[in-house]
Design an enzyme around this catalytic site. Sequence first.
Site, PDB file in Angstrom:
ATOM      1  N   SER A 233       0.830  -1.132  -0.121  1.00 33.77           N
ATOM      2  CA  SER A 233      -0.083   0.161   0.045  1.00 33.77           C
ATOM      3  C   SER A 233       0.839   1.403  -0.244  1.00 33.77           C
ATOM      4  O   SER A 233       2.030   1.109   0.153  1.00 33.77           O
ATOM      5  CB  SER A 233      -1.072  -0.088   1.222  1.00 33.77           C
ATOM      6  N   LYS A 234       0.152   2.393  -0.133  1.00 30.75           N
ATOM      7  CA  LYS A 234       0.930   3.590  -0.062  1.00 30.75           C
ATOM      8  C   LYS A 234       1.720   3.609   1.295  1.00 30.75           C
ATOM      9  O   LYS A 234       2.949   4.171   1.106  1.00 30.75           O
ATOM     10  CB  LYS A 234       0.213   4.967  -0.417  1.00 30.75           C
ATOM     11  N   ARG A 235       1.088   3.501   2.190  1.00 31.26           N
ATOM     12  CA  ARG A 235       1.628   3.678   3.563  1.00 31.26           C
ATOM     13  C   ARG A 235       2.780   2.508   3.848  1.00 31.26           C
ATOM     14  O   ARG A 235       3.864   3.033   4.225  1.00 31.26           O
ATOM     15  CB  ARG A 235       0.582   3.244   4.723  1.00 31.26           C
TER      16      ARG A 235
END
Length: 497
Positions: free
Chosen positions: A263-265
């Site tokens: 994910s982006k995170r």
Amino acid sequence: MSSNKVRVRFAPSPTGWLHIGGLRTALYNYLFARHHGGDFVLRIEDTDQKRYVEGAEQDIVESMKWAGMDYDEGPGKEGQFGPYRQSERSELYAKYASQLIEADHAYYAFDTTEDIEQMRERLQKSGNPSPKYDAITRMSMKNSLTLPADEVQQRLERGDEYVVRLKVPRRETIRFEDLVRGHVKFESQGLDDQVLLKSDGLPTYHLANVVDDHEMQISHVIRGEEWLSSAPKHILLYQYFGWEPPKMAPLPLIMSPAGGKLSKRKAEEQGIMVNVRDYQQGGYEPEALVNFLAYLGWSPGDDREIMSLEQLCKEFEMDRVSKSGAVFNTNKLTWYNEQYMRERSVESLLPEVKQEFEKAGITNIDDDYLSKVIPLMIERVSLLPEFAEHGKYYFVAPDEYDEKSVKKGWKEETPDLMKNYLGRIQELDEAGFQAATLKENLEAVVNEAGVGFGKLMQPLRVSVTGMGFGPDLFITMELLGKSETESRINAALERLG
Ligand code: GLU
């Protein structure tokens, strides 16, 4: 499908900058199309106005261009199936939505957000953990299946807000073949009555996607595995329209090195850049990123690792796409970048390396001189900006010395050894100031003193470059020239004592 031609599409939503997962999807579509002599279509899925980001479409187009992927049809390249932006095709979706309503496969729903909320609460209270608008609940809601026909007509005429929902059958097994995993089946019970047309008159992804894949005669739908759960709804739509669905190929998820979907995170936590433009601005070789992404979920089945886009087009086959997730390995990407960068000629690298030095504040660079620095440094850098990060000393004398190396290498006997060496090289004339001679002199000094090579080599490197490691020191000194080298040694003797 009216023809057997391979036609694939990359269908991004312009909701942000193109990310590496998107570029991989584009790449697999591109490779598949080229491999089969088919068409590669770019379709912009911009029907979600709330998530629309200005400039995102341009970023998608530019990123694909940077990566070397040209599309055959798309915005700005109108073919016979345009327009290629869904926002310009809304009449089409409305027409098909009406067609489904007439055939009793879809219906108008007038429920407000509160109505739906109440239904959910009611069902949750009576023990249903995941209440849905479905075959059972729809019969207690405000829609064209429950309201009298004249009321429905009135509501439509006076412009009441409504959505169009898909009438998902209560119990049906939805089966389809996919090119990566073979036979797939879903139970319709798990699906809700998907909204097809929103109250703003625009379609949802599901309706627009199916209509366009059909209208654009798409033969294969190659997209991320995260869309697999949408496929049964799409299959129902194809059935109700009486269309043959395209072949489906879900691409394996891109995984974080720490586990789980990237994910982006998670990418941030791992220091992985997600936007393609960051790789471009970060000085990555586009061919390296492309080669790396091609291998993120696919392999040719032998030990070849370096493959140009052209070769990839030749080799790419869907049956070598893996079923399991592909871990994003930054070291591998760095390795690819090194390989491709080192393949480049000095002439082609020169303007870009020069720019990196300029960004670092070093101007008035002589091209001839820089063209000697580049081959010297190339084996020690992985990325273009590193030329400037590690090679400033080719242009300016070090203003500080690497602390660790000084501590380790600058000993009590060092100044004497250095002075001895300096004395010797001062006697050389400009023409004799050459790497081999410089090395011989160093050997003579350490032999005379009965100490190891490193005892002088190490502090000499720190004096001349400020650093503890780097390319061949004697060639570096030759490049810097006699007076510059001597002045750096003198400066170090003064400052380090
Ligand atoms: N618009 C969807 C996306 O943004 C397309 C998914 C598909 O290829 O069907 O990824």
